[in-house]
Design a protein around this motif. Structure first.
Motif, PDB file in Angstrom:
ATOM      1  N   SER A  72     -33.326 -97.037 -24.850  1.00 48.28           N
ATOM      2  CA  SER A  72     -33.454 -96.082 -25.945  1.00 48.28           C
ATOM      3  C   SER A  72     -33.402 -94.646 -25.415  1.00 48.28           C
ATOM      4  CB  SER A  72     -34.765 -96.327 -26.697  1.00 48.28           C
ATOM      5  OG  SER A  72     -34.950 -95.368 -27.704  1.00 48.28           O
ATOM      6  N   TYR A  73     -34.078 -94.397 -24.284  1.00 53.57           N
ATOM      7  CA  TYR A  73     -34.054 -93.059 -23.674  1.00 53.57           C
ATOM      8  C   TYR A  73     -32.630 -92.718 -23.226  1.00 53.57           C
ATOM      9  CZ  TYR A  73     -35.334 -89.098 -20.735  1.00 53.57           C
ATOM     10  OH  TYR A  73     -35.429 -87.844 -20.181  1.00 53.57           O
ATOM     11  N   TYR A  74     -31.945 -93.699 -22.660  1.00 54.39           N
ATOM     12  CA  TYR A  74     -30.563 -93.507 -22.212  1.00 54.39           C
ATOM     13  C   TYR A  74     -29.670 -93.085 -23.381  1.00 54.39           C
ATOM     14  CZ  TYR A  74     -25.763 -95.006 -21.241  1.00 54.39           C
ATOM     15  OH  TYR A  74     -24.399 -95.060 -21.140  1.00 54.39           O
ATOM     16  N   GLU A  75     -29.769 -93.768 -24.513  1.00 58.44           N
ATOM     17  CA  GLU A  75     -28.925 -93.453 -25.664  1.00 58.44           C
ATOM     18  C   GLU A  75     -29.197 -92.044 -26.178  1.00 58.44           C
ATOM     19  OE1 GLU A  75     -26.444 -95.073 -26.762  1.00 58.44           O
ATOM     20  OE2 GLU A  75     -26.707 -96.932 -25.634  1.00 58.44           O
ATOM     21  N   ALA A  76     -30.447 -91.604 -26.078  1.00 61.73           N
ATOM     22  CA  ALA A  76     -30.819 -90.282 -26.590  1.00 61.73           C
ATOM     23  C   ALA A  76     -30.413 -89.152 -25.641  1.00 61.73           C
ATOM     24  CB  ALA A  76     -32.323 -90.226 -26.854  1.00 61.73           C
ATOM     25  N   HIS A  77     -30.287 -89.454 -24.347  1.00 62.83           N
ATOM     26  CA  HIS A  77     -30.113 -88.376 -23.363  1.00 62.83           C
ATOM     27  C   HIS A  77     -28.842 -88.486 -22.520  1.00 62.83           C
ATOM     28  CE1 HIS A  77     -34.247 -86.766 -23.866  1.00 62.83           C
ATOM     29  NE2 HIS A  77     -34.560 -88.035 -24.119  1.00 62.83           N
ATOM     30  N   LYS A  78     -28.038 -89.504 -22.697  1.00 62.97           N
ATOM     31  CA  LYS A  78     -26.906 -89.745 -21.790  1.00 62.97           C
ATOM     32  C   LYS A  78     -25.869 -88.623 -21.802  1.00 62.97           C
ATOM     33  CE  LYS A  78     -24.309 -92.542 -25.161  1.00 62.97           C
ATOM     34  NZ  LYS A  78     -23.761 -93.883 -25.441  1.00 62.97           N
ATOM     35  N   ASN A  79     -25.802 -87.856 -22.892  1.00 63.10           N
ATOM     36  CA  ASN A  79     -24.806 -86.792 -22.974  1.00 63.10           C
ATOM     37  C   ASN A  79     -25.306 -85.439 -22.491  1.00 63.10           C
ATOM     38  OD1 ASN A  79     -22.629 -88.357 -24.106  1.00 63.10           O
ATOM     39  ND2 ASN A  79     -23.783 -88.408 -26.034  1.00 63.10           N
ATOM     40  N   GLU A  80     -26.517 -85.402 -21.925  1.00 63.11           N
ATOM     41  CA  GLU A  80     -27.034 -84.141 -21.397  1.00 63.11           C
ATOM     42  C   GLU A  80     -26.250 -83.746 -20.147  1.00 63.11           C
ATOM     43  OE1 GLU A  80     -31.214 -84.434 -20.749  1.00 63.11           O
ATOM     44  OE2 GLU A  80     -31.677 -84.847 -22.855  1.00 63.11           O
ATOM     45  N   LYS A  81     -26.165 -82.440 -19.918  1.00 64.01           N
ATOM     46  CA  LYS A  81     -25.356 -81.900 -18.826  1.00 64.01           C
ATOM     47  C   LYS A  81     -25.770 -82.464 -17.469  1.00 64.01           C
ATOM     48  CE  LYS A  81     -22.312 -78.852 -17.252  1.00 64.01           C
ATOM     49  NZ  LYS A  81     -20.872 -78.943 -17.567  1.00 64.01           N
ATOM     50  N   LYS A  82     -27.073 -82.644 -17.259  1.00 65.96           N
ATOM     51  CA  LYS A  82     -27.532 -83.068 -15.934  1.00 65.96           C
ATOM     52  C   LYS A  82     -27.109 -84.486 -15.589  1.00 65.96           C
ATOM     53  CE  LYS A  82     -32.215 -84.360 -17.471  1.00 65.96           C
ATOM     54  NZ  LYS A  82     -33.645 -84.094 -17.253  1.00 65.96           N
ATOM     55  N   TYR A  83     -26.748 -85.279 -16.599  1.00 70.55           N
ATOM     56  CA  TYR A  83     -26.303 -86.641 -16.337  1.00 70.55           C
ATOM     57  C   TYR A  83     -24.781 -86.771 -16.356  1.00 70.55           C
ATOM     58  CZ  TYR A  83     -31.196 -87.782 -17.255  1.00 70.55           C
ATOM     59  OH  TYR A  83     -32.567 -87.839 -17.208  1.00 70.55           O
ATOM     60  N   ILE A 121     -16.898 -97.950  -9.703  1.00 74.93           N
ATOM     61  CA  ILE A 121     -15.951 -96.998 -10.280  1.00 74.93           C
ATOM     62  C   ILE A 121     -16.702 -96.121 -11.270  1.00 74.93           C
ATOM     63  CG2 ILE A 121     -13.888 -96.746 -11.705  1.00 74.93           C
ATOM     64  CD1 ILE A 121     -12.927 -99.426 -10.577  1.00 74.93           C
ATOM     65  N   ILE A 122     -16.809 -94.845 -10.964  1.00 73.33           N
ATOM     66  CA  ILE A 122     -17.545 -93.894 -11.801  1.00 73.33           C
ATOM     67  C   ILE A 122     -16.532 -93.032 -12.531  1.00 73.33           C
ATOM     68  CG2 ILE A 122     -19.220 -92.007 -11.824  1.00 73.33           C
ATOM     69  CD1 ILE A 122     -20.333 -93.164  -9.183  1.00 73.33           C
ATOM     70  N   ASP A 123     -16.505 -93.127 -13.862  1.00 73.24           N
ATOM     71  CA  ASP A 123     -15.554 -92.373 -14.676  1.00 73.24           C
ATOM     72  C   ASP A 123     -16.171 -91.068 -15.164  1.00 73.24           C
ATOM     73  OD1 ASP A 123     -13.463 -94.231 -14.497  1.00 73.24           O
ATOM     74  OD2 ASP A 123     -14.391 -95.495 -16.024  1.00 73.24           O
ATOM     75  N   GLU A 124     -15.311 -90.174 -15.637  1.00 70.39           N
ATOM     76  CA  GLU A 124     -15.747 -88.858 -16.102  1.00 70.39           C
ATOM     77  C   GLU A 124     -16.485 -88.979 -17.431  1.00 70.39           C
ATOM     78  OE1 GLU A 124     -13.783 -84.439 -15.886  1.00 70.39           O
ATOM     79  OE2 GLU A 124     -12.498 -86.130 -16.377  1.00 70.39           O
ATOM     80  N   GLY A 125     -17.504 -88.119 -17.619  1.00 71.13           N
ATOM     81  CA  GLY A 125     -18.220 -88.072 -18.890  1.00 71.13           C
ATOM     82  C   GLY A 125     -19.601 -88.689 -18.793  1.00 71.13           C
ATOM     83  N   ALA A 126     -20.067 -89.242 -19.911  1.00 71.49           N
ATOM     84  CA  ALA A 126     -21.401 -89.848 -19.957  1.00 71.49           C
ATOM     85  C   ALA A 126     -21.431 -91.080 -19.058  1.00 71.49           C
ATOM     86  CB  ALA A 126     -21.761 -90.228 -21.388  1.00 71.49           C
ATOM     87  N   PRO A 127     -22.512 -91.265 -18.310  1.00 72.16           N
ATOM     88  CA  PRO A 127     -22.573 -92.392 -17.372  1.00 72.16           C
ATOM     89  C   PRO A 127     -22.844 -93.709 -18.079  1.00 72.16           C
ATOM     90  CG  PRO A 127     -24.637 -91.198 -17.357  1.00 72.16           C
ATOM     91  CD  PRO A 127     -23.716 -90.433 -18.266  1.00 72.16           C
ATOM     92  N   GLU A 128     -22.450 -94.801 -17.438  1.00 67.18           N
ATOM     93  CA  GLU A 128     -22.844 -96.131 -17.901  1.00 67.18           C
ATOM     94  C   GLU A 128     -24.334 -96.317 -17.655  1.00 67.18           C
ATOM     95  OE1 GLU A 128     -20.995 -98.398 -19.457  1.00 67.18           O
ATOM     96  OE2 GLU A 128     -19.236 -97.071 -19.423  1.00 67.18           O
TER      97      GLU A 128
END
Length: 718
Positions: A237-248, A567-574
């Motif tokens: 739940s925390y991941y879904e709320a914060h995954k798009n923050e700049k630091k991640y 494999i780490i893609d650009e943008g929000a992390p898995e």
């Protein structure tokens, strides 16, 4: 002859670079075609939605490279791969800068006409020309010389070749560009203005203080409480709320494992190099130019005819060493004698006596070492004292050395002898005894290694000066082919058993290492060779997790096999990539919400303190500082206090960096009323103007929507 070379030849100039964002444009054929753009079917980079002309980038790279190559040659060295990479990047950024600044000049109509350019180049008799011209037209003392400039303009300029004329036009073009950029910066700086309201706010922020009482419930109080552990559901739940923050936010990157499969030259390779060195030995004996011979023939050219050489073990950091087995032959040898070939590190070498430095002493000693490590210093000294006493009574140094010395076994086998070393080879205490105590004396001395019993056997002037030629012994075709076959066999085995890469590698006697590389700085620092092949493997658009590479030659005598692990893609992390990083923040967030609920609904600060089981603290707060005494940096809390909170008002619970705060304002110290905010205006204006040039360009760059896909295309990602 290039233009700048012609200027130098005619006037003895010390040629400098055109300043600022400019570069001295020297046209040469040497690098033409060296940096032609590739992958033309793709738009490699764009600015304002328009493609960057990679042909122009290539041309600028040639010009930059030419100048850098000249500088490197003047310093007597080759350019490094890192330098070449930096120059390519500088050329690209220069073309981007020209596009961005050119658009601004066009919009504002900023120009430099021919009359102004003429003034910048020539001056007007009372004022000198621009600094860029002054940097070029210097005399032999390194200072600008107006006469040298005038001679060039009146005599040399009219007779330039077409290529030199183009070069001069490039110099003038860049002087014009530099001047236009300065006009733009000055225009922006002049337009900066501080309002009375901004100055008043600054005055209040500097001079208003609020006396406050506060209670803080620190997160650390509950971090170890098992009840606050975050469940998988809460973490998700925390991941879904914060995954798009700049630091991640993630950049394209890869994680991988790899194993190195080293291979060595065969005996046949050593025999082949031995024959080469025997031929070189004959030539070295006959040459009359020893320094040139060393430079032309040695893999590590080192020549210093004033340096004294010492016997020792091979150390590339100390080029003035030679093998200890040759000590007597070299010290007693004659100038011109050549010794070897001998093994020297991973090389074969020959050494020629060039001279004997009569200003440098060499010493011959023998010693016994009693180490301090593994025993107390007192125990080491007691043992050394007793050995010293026995030697003084019985004169049995070699016997005691064999029985007790803890130096390396090779030295012990030689009776502890160190023959004919110079004063710069040993640690200071050992050197002091060896070179200053009487010959024949037996001495006890302490160093960082332990206690030494040193007998000074001899000492004399005349340290040998050598020229040493090294040839690194490299595996030949047969050794290389055999090693590649072995690497292919291991690679196939690892490929067929991807899931147990580590186990297969361990069973094969290999050490598994881990690596990480991102697209922003695609460097694998452990790979001296084959980096491009390795990068293309891990970044290949068709590569999948767990894929295994074939053997890649990453160093002389080393094949490397890589497994792509992530494999780490650009943008929000898995979620799986970032869950461990987020766990602490999620736990802190859970505790914060718990504390907010705990401290809410209280009427007095005393009730808050009781609920928090904490003390009430008193501090004075000013908006100019986000620090709270005794707590640390708390910008959110300070902002809440200074945002209009009046005397007697208490905040709701505030989530800060350290914990959850409740604050009561007990007194407000307002500044003296004034209408003069001159000092604040000047301070704010100075802050705005500081570094205005770089800040302007950074802002324009962000607005230009630069898209740079060069690395992605090169590595097969796009």
């Amino acid at each position: 002859m290039a233009l700048i070379g012609k200027i130098r030849a005619k006037s003895g100039l010390a040629v400098g670079l055109v300043g600022g964002a400019l570069i001295l444009f020297i046209l040469a054929d040497a690098f033409k075609g060296m940096f032609t753009p590739d992958a033309e079917e793709f738009v490699q980079a764009s600015v304002y939605g328009e493609p960057v002309d990679m042909q122009k980038v290539s041309e600028t790279t040639q010009l930059f490279m030419n100048n850098a190559q000249i500088n490197a040659r003047n310093e007597g060295r080759e350019m490094t791969p890192d330098e070449i990479s930096r120059i390519k990047e500088q050329a690209f950024q220069e073309e981007v800068r020209k596009i961005i600044m050119g658009k601004q000049m066009e919009l504002l109509g900023i120009q430099v006409n021919s009359e102004e350019l003429n003034f910048l180049v020539k001056g007007d008799g009372t004022l000198p020309p621009c600094q860029d011209i002054q940097n070029i037209f210097r005399d032999s003392t390194g200072n600008f010389n107006i006469q040298v400039l005038n001679n060039f303009l009146t005599s040399t300029l009219p007779n330039l070749t077409p290529e030199q004329q183009k070069e001069w036009q490039n110099i003038e073009s860049n002087i014009r560009d530099n001047r236009m950029t300065q006009k733009y910066v000055n225009l922006v700086a002049k337009s900066m203005y501080v309002t009375n309201l901004e100055a008043k706010r600054k005055y209040v922020a500097q001079n208003q203080y609020k006396q406050v009482q506060f209670v803080v419930k620190r997160y650390s109080d509950e971090m170890s409480n098992p009840e606050n552990e975050v469940s998988d559901e809460e973490l998700r739940s925390y991941y879904e709320a914060h995954k798009n923050e700049k630091k991640y936010e993630q950049k394209i990157a890869r994680k991988f494992k790899y194993v190195d499969i080293p291979f060595l030259p065969s005996q046949a390779d050593y025999d082949r190099y031995q024959r080469k060195m025997e031929k070189l030995k004959v030539a070295f004996e006959k040459t009359e130019n020893d320094s040139l011979f060393v430079v032309n023939n040695s893999v590590r050219p080192f020549y210093n005819n004033n340096l004294g050489y010492s016997p020792g073990f091979y150390d590339p950091r100390k080029p003035n060493l030679y093998p200890m087995d040759y000590t007597d032959s070299i010290v007693e040898g004659k100038v011109g004698a050549v010794f070897g070939p001998f093994e020297w590190g991973n090389s074969l070498a020959i050494a020629k006596i060039l001279d004997f430095n009569q200003s440098k002493q060499i010493a011959h000693v023998r010693h016994i070492l009693i180490k301090s490590s593994g025993r107390s210093d007192e125990e080491a000294k007691l043992l050394a004292d007793s050995i010293y006493s026995v030697i003084k009574r019985r004169n049995n140094f070699i016997e005691m050395c064999t029985s007790f010395s803890e130096d390396n076994p090779m030295n012990v086998a030689k009776g502890g002898e160190y023959k004919w070393f110079t004063e710069d080879q040993m640690v200071a205490e050992f050197t002091e005894v060896s070179f200053n105590n009487p010959i024949g004396s037996i001495n006890l001395v302490k160093t960082s290694y332990g206690y030494h019993i040193v007998e000074v056997l001899n000492r004399k002037y005349g340290a040998p000066v050598l020229g040493i030629v090294q040839k690194e012994v490299k595996p030949g075709d047969a050794a290389n082919a055999a090693a590649k076959d072995k690497a292919l066999m291991i690679s196939n085995k690892l490929y067929e058993n991807k899931a147990i890469f580590d186990s297969i590698a361990k069973d094969s006697g290999l050490v598994v290492k881990e690596g990480f590389v991102n697209i922003e700085n695609p460097k694998i620092f452990n790979f001296k060779k084959g980096e491009s092949s390795a990068l293309k493997f891990v970044f290949n658009g068709t590569a999948s997790k767990m894929d295994v590479s074939g053997p890649i030659l990453t160093d002389e005598g080393v094949y490397t096999i890589i497994q792509l692990t992530e494999i780490i893609d650009e943008g929000a992390p898995e979620f799986d990539v970032v869950k461990d990083q987020m766990r602490f923040e999620a736990k802190k967030d859970k505790i914060a919400k718990k504390f907010v609920q705990m401290l809410s609904g209280k009427n007095t600060l005393e009730e808050v303190a009781q609920a928090a089981n904490s003390d009430i603290k008193t501090v004075k707060v000013n908006f100019e500082s986000t620090n709270i005494q005794g707590v640390g940096n708390e910008p959110i809390v300070v902002g809440a206090i200074c945002s209009g909170l009046k005397e007697g008002q208490m905040t709701v619970p505030i989530e800060g960096n350290t914990g959850v705060f409740v604050v009561l304002v007990t007194n407000v110290e307002n500044p003296q009323e004034t209408t003069d905010y001159t000092a604040q205006k000047e301070e704010l204006k100075a802050a705005m103007i500081q570094n205005v040039s770089s800040r302007i360009y950074q802002g324009l760059l962000e607005d230009a929507d630069l898209k740079d896909d060069r690395k992605k295309i090169e590595l097969g990602i796009k």
